[in-house]
Design a protein around this motif. Structure first.
Motif, PDB file in Angstrom:
ATOM      1  N   GLU A 151       6.767   9.054  -1.268  1.00 55.54           N
ATOM      2  CA  GLU A 151       7.565  10.288  -1.598  1.00 55.54           C
ATOM      3  C   GLU A 151       8.132  10.841  -0.991  1.00 55.54           C
ATOM      4  O   GLU A 151       8.591   9.979   0.137  1.00 55.54           O
ATOM      5  N   THR A 162      -2.682   3.416   4.693  1.00 51.91           N
ATOM      6  CA  THR A 162      -4.026   4.655   3.906  1.00 51.91           C
ATOM      7  C   THR A 162      -4.378   4.935   5.486  1.00 51.91           C
ATOM      8  O   THR A 162      -5.066   6.049   4.718  1.00 51.91           O
ATOM      9  N   ASP A 180      -1.768  -0.527  -0.830  1.00 53.67           N
ATOM     10  CA  ASP A 180      -2.052   1.137  -1.581  1.00 53.67           C
ATOM     11  C   ASP A 180      -0.985   1.813  -0.595  1.00 53.67           C
ATOM     12  O   ASP A 180      -1.757   1.896   0.603  1.00 53.67           O
ATOM     13  N   ALA A 196       6.741   6.462   3.408  1.00 59.72           N
ATOM     14  CA  ALA A 196       5.828   5.847   2.635  1.00 59.72           C
ATOM     15  C   ALA A 196       4.918   5.903   4.142  1.00 59.72           C
ATOM     16  O   ALA A 196       5.247   5.339   5.337  1.00 59.72           O
ATOM     17  N   THR A 204       1.318   5.627   0.066  1.00 64.52           N
ATOM     18  CA  THR A 204       1.669   6.911  -0.299  1.00 64.52           C
ATOM     19  C   THR A 204       3.315   6.845  -0.512  1.00 64.52           C
ATOM     20  O   THR A 204       3.399   6.861   1.170  1.00 64.52           O
TER      21      THR A 204
END
Length: 216
Positions: free
Chosen positions: A43, A94, A39, A91, A41
């Protein structure tokens, strides 16, 4: 305080070892841990990400030394430019830890785009993150330079496989950019003497190219 991590070749093969006689409870627990690790992120970068430059640069150098081949150095100035221009993918896990990075560069007035500098922090290797970053940097390249041929130079089998899945095909060095600035970046690679001795026509890296015209 950061702790020193053992360096593992992120482009190497995955060897998944299972323990015998695991019960269902243990298996469920391991699956939950794996699910959490995946999991991330992921972007496109912006100016707020420049604070990660030193960590990215240091990890790239460490990986190059550990592998002994293939990765050229990236100056902090170059990384800052790419990050601020939104020509990179970053990246995070979490818990906010930096997890991976890659950037793009255009050459020959936008005719060519290179996907470069793919790096994953040691604790997040073999989680599938490299593949996710690779796809994101490819999508960013297509978005910013839809008509450009995208190329990649690598000695890593895993990266070659990812390129192939995205539609890249093996290519000769003559099919890549002739921009001297691009090839200057190879000078920090341990294999540069081989490249120069072959007049930039070949080296240990495998060249792969995505041609958007072949997808029409």
């Amino acid at each position: 305080m950061k702790t020193q991590q053992n360096i593992i070749d992120f482009a190497g093969k995955d060897f998944l070892l299972s323990e015998p006689f695991q019960n269902k409870t243990t298996l469920l627990s391991n699956n939950q841990i794996a699910e959490k690790l995946l999991d991330f992120t992921i972007e496109a970068t912006n100016a707020s990400h420049v604070l990660w430059i030193k960590e990215i640069s240091d990890m790239t150098l460490a990986s190059a030394l550990a592998r002994g081949t293939g990765i050229s150095g990236r100056s902090p100035e170059l990384l800052e430019e790419k990050i601020k221009k939104g020509e990179a993918i970053i990246a995070f896990a979490t818990d906010g830890r930096w997890a991976g990075f890659s950037f793009i560069s255009s050459w020959d007035n936008g005719q060519f785009v290179s996907n470069s500098g793919l790096i994953v922090a040691p604790e997040f290797r073999h989680t599938g993150l490299a593949k996710k970053i690779k796809r994101k940097i490819f999508e960013l390249s297509r978005q910013k330079y839809p008509d450009a041929r995208i190329f990649s130079l690598t000695t890593g089998l895993a990266v070659m496989k990812m390129n192939h899945e995205l539609g890249f095909e093996p290519a000769t060095y003559s099919e890549l950019t002739t921009d001297d600035v691009f090839w200057e970046g190879c000078k920090s690679c341990i294999n540069c003497p081989i490249l120069m001795s072959k007049e930039r026509k070949n080296c240990l890296c495998t060249a792969m190219v995505y041609n958007p015209k072949h997808t029409i």
